[in-house]
Design a protein around this motif. Sequence first.
Motif, PDB file in Angstrom:
ATOM      1  N   ALA A   1      47.783  30.933  47.519  1.00  0.00           N
ATOM      2  CA  ALA A   1      47.309  32.319  47.597  1.00  0.00           C
ATOM      3  C   ALA A   1      46.009  32.502  46.821  1.00  0.00           C
ATOM      4  O   ALA A   1      45.195  33.371  47.150  1.00  0.00           O
ATOM      5  CB  ALA A   1      48.379  33.262  47.059  1.00  0.00           C
ATOM      6  N   LEU A   2      45.799  31.691  45.781  1.00  0.00           N
ATOM      7  CA  LEU A   2      44.586  31.775  44.969  1.00  0.00           C
ATOM      8  C   LEU A   2      43.396  31.072  45.617  1.00  0.00           C
ATOM      9  O   LEU A   2      42.248  31.364  45.287  1.00  0.00           O
ATOM     10  CB  LEU A   2      44.818  31.132  43.593  1.00  0.00           C
ATOM     11  CG  LEU A   2      45.886  31.729  42.679  1.00  0.00           C
ATOM     12  CD1 LEU A   2      45.979  30.896  41.397  1.00  0.00           C
ATOM     13  CD2 LEU A   2      45.580  33.166  42.343  1.00  0.00           C
ATOM     14  N   ALA A   3      43.658  30.148  46.517  1.00  0.00           N
ATOM     15  CA  ALA A   3      42.642  29.211  46.994  1.00  0.00           C
ATOM     16  C   ALA A   3      41.377  29.877  47.510  1.00  0.00           C
ATOM     17  O   ALA A   3      40.261  29.386  47.274  1.00  0.00           O
ATOM     18  CB  ALA A   3      43.236  28.305  48.074  1.00  0.00           C
ATOM     19  N   ASN A   4      41.502  30.994  48.206  1.00  0.00           N
ATOM     20  CA  ASN A   4      40.335  31.636  48.822  1.00  0.00           C
ATOM     21  C   ASN A   4      39.669  32.691  47.945  1.00  0.00           C
ATOM     22  O   ASN A   4      38.738  33.377  48.393  1.00  0.00           O
ATOM     23  CB  ASN A   4      40.717  32.261  50.161  1.00  0.00           C
ATOM     24  CG  ASN A   4      40.662  31.255  51.301  1.00  0.00           C
ATOM     25  OD1 ASN A   4      39.749  30.429  51.371  1.00  0.00           O
ATOM     26  ND2 ASN A   4      41.643  31.301  52.184  1.00  0.00           N
ATOM     27  N   LEU A   5      40.106  32.829  46.707  1.00  0.00           N
ATOM     28  CA  LEU A   5      39.467  33.807  45.829  1.00  0.00           C
ATOM     29  C   LEU A   5      38.001  33.451  45.603  1.00  0.00           C
ATOM     30  O   LEU A   5      37.658  32.284  45.417  1.00  0.00           O
ATOM     31  CB  LEU A   5      40.176  33.850  44.463  1.00  0.00           C
ATOM     32  CG  LEU A   5      41.540  34.512  44.404  1.00  0.00           C
ATOM     33  CD1 LEU A   5      42.082  34.403  42.978  1.00  0.00           C
ATOM     34  CD2 LEU A   5      41.480  35.976  44.826  1.00  0.00           C
ATOM     35  N   PRO A   6      37.101  34.443  45.590  1.00  0.00           N
ATOM     36  CA  PRO A   6      35.699  34.165  45.244  1.00  0.00           C
ATOM     37  C   PRO A   6      35.627  33.579  43.838  1.00  0.00           C
ATOM     38  O   PRO A   6      36.381  33.980  42.941  1.00  0.00           O
ATOM     39  CB  PRO A   6      35.049  35.555  45.293  1.00  0.00           C
ATOM     40  CG  PRO A   6      35.963  36.388  46.128  1.00  0.00           C
ATOM     41  CD  PRO A   6      37.341  35.869  45.882  1.00  0.00           C
ATOM     42  N   TRP A   7      34.715  32.636  43.651  1.00  0.00           N
ATOM     43  CA  TRP A   7      34.596  31.970  42.348  1.00  0.00           C
ATOM     44  C   TRP A   7      33.136  31.631  42.074  1.00  0.00           C
ATOM     45  O   TRP A   7      32.424  31.160  42.964  1.00  0.00           O
ATOM     46  CB  TRP A   7      35.428  30.688  42.333  1.00  0.00           C
ATOM     47  CG  TRP A   7      35.717  30.213  40.938  1.00  0.00           C
ATOM     48  CD1 TRP A   7      35.049  29.265  40.237  1.00  0.00           C
ATOM     49  CD2 TRP A   7      36.755  30.696  40.079  1.00  0.00           C
ATOM     50  NE1 TRP A   7      35.605  29.109  38.994  1.00  0.00           N
ATOM     51  CE2 TRP A   7      36.659  29.983  38.860  1.00  0.00           C
ATOM     52  CE3 TRP A   7      37.752  31.664  40.213  1.00  0.00           C
ATOM     53  CZ2 TRP A   7      37.520  30.208  37.787  1.00  0.00           C
ATOM     54  CZ3 TRP A   7      38.609  31.871  39.147  1.00  0.00           C
ATOM     55  CH2 TRP A   7      38.497  31.161  37.958  1.00  0.00           C
ATOM     56  N   ALA A   8      32.686  31.867  40.852  1.00  0.00           N
ATOM     57  CA  ALA A   8      31.304  31.533  40.466  1.00  0.00           C
ATOM     58  C   ALA A   8      31.117  30.022  40.481  1.00  0.00           C
ATOM     59  O   ALA A   8      31.912  29.290  39.883  1.00  0.00           O
ATOM     60  CB  ALA A   8      30.998  32.090  39.078  1.00  0.00           C
ATOM     61  N   ILE A   9      30.093  29.579  41.155  1.00  0.00           N
ATOM     62  CA  ILE A   9      29.885  28.138  41.325  1.00  0.00           C
ATOM     63  C   ILE A   9      29.644  27.430  39.997  1.00  0.00           C
ATOM     64  O   ILE A   9      29.894  26.235  39.856  1.00  0.00           O
ATOM     65  CB  ILE A   9      28.726  27.877  42.318  1.00  0.00           C
ATOM     66  CG1 ILE A   9      28.813  26.451  42.859  1.00  0.00           C
ATOM     67  CG2 ILE A   9      27.370  28.176  41.681  1.00  0.00           C
ATOM     68  CD1 ILE A   9      27.934  26.198  44.067  1.00  0.00           C
ATOM     69  N   THR A  10      29.179  28.166  38.994  1.00  0.00           N
ATOM     70  CA  THR A  10      28.897  27.567  37.684  1.00  0.00           C
ATOM     71  C   THR A  10      30.096  27.619  36.737  1.00  0.00           C
ATOM     72  O   THR A  10      30.025  27.088  35.628  1.00  0.00           O
ATOM     73  CB  THR A  10      27.715  28.285  37.005  1.00  0.00           C
ATOM     74  OG1 THR A  10      28.026  29.680  36.878  1.00  0.00           O
ATOM     75  CG2 THR A  10      26.439  28.108  37.819  1.00  0.00           C
ATOM     76  N   ARG A  11      31.178  28.251  37.164  1.00  0.00           N
ATOM     77  CA  ARG A  11      32.328  28.427  36.261  1.00  0.00           C
ATOM     78  C   ARG A  11      33.336  27.300  36.417  1.00  0.00           C
ATOM     79  O   ARG A  11      33.882  27.082  37.495  1.00  0.00           O
ATOM     80  CB  ARG A  11      33.008  29.755  36.527  1.00  0.00           C
ATOM     81  CG  ARG A  11      34.091  30.059  35.503  1.00  0.00           C
ATOM     82  CD  ARG A  11      34.696  31.420  35.703  1.00  0.00           C
ATOM     83  NE  ARG A  11      35.458  31.811  34.527  1.00  0.00           N
ATOM     84  CZ  ARG A  11      36.172  32.908  34.454  1.00  0.00           C
ATOM     85  NH1 ARG A  11      36.207  33.745  35.470  1.00  0.00           N
ATOM     86  NH2 ARG A  11      36.844  33.186  33.348  1.00  0.00           N
TER      87      ARG A  11
END
Length: 326
Positions: A77-87
Amino acid sequence: MSEYSTAFNAIWKGRIDADEVSELACRLHQKIQPLTAGVVADDSDSVAIIGFCSDEGVRRNQGRVGARRAPDLLRQALANLPWAITRPVWDAGNVVCEGEQLEEAHQALADQVNECLTASHFPVVLGGGHEVAYGSWRGLSCYLQSQSEVSGYMPRIGIINFDAHFDLRPDSNGCSSGTPFYQIAQQCQANNWPFSYCCLGVSEMSNTAALFQRADQLNVTYRKDSELDITRLTDTQALLQQFMADCDQLYLTIDLDVLPAAVAPGVSAPAARGVGLEILEPLIATIVASGKLKLADLAEYNPEFDIDNRTARVAARLFHCIVKRG
């Protein structure tokens, strides 16, 4: 005990927006990596996800089992969450409760949380029954205790629990999902530490007079679900601010059964009333804004009773509220 129940690549997969600028279209599944021993965070934003595969505590507490399967399904369920590429974000695998060996699983989880904190990661534990709380807290307390040997000062840990239940049952007949905060209170007393516990969303229908009395005896800060509405949000935030002011470090634990059953049907004990996201989200933001949050976990997701992944999606939203920047 720290083994994946399914392969890493099978869990962490999802949408890739190849036609977008990669820095702006990164998702969690594209960034996360397996955490191996010795990997130390070089960024204060580093997040480490730990799974706790157990519903032994729920079984002992006479609840409906199924939460053991939760961690990997929550990861999906978490897989598609937006994420900062540098984080930086890491998957530290699963702690698995083998059979009825809950006490051993607690120690294994404590060790894993301690290791992640020592390596400067922010751990988010995915349960599992709410017995996860005792293992999570032990990991944080062990880490802070080792730090205090150098500094000479043991930080005061504040526990904030969003939950329909106090989970303050005595553990005289063994620990369960109903005993973690009583166990913590006993450990605090043994170590001469203050027991600082705030429980928000308590249901009068789900806690006996004995539990309310014990909460009062232990000086627990609490609010009932009936007191947590939008008209009193500012008052609740002020209550939280007052509680956090007396703490050095915070541990946030969210039992998904604090939400209304229509919002979170896939839990071990659905709430007849519950507390809505419009209340939980700003309260979580208040906690994060304090700068004191050191550890968080999500408990009691039971996929056996979920509908259209409704509860898993809510859990993913709460995870995002906990870890998002700004």
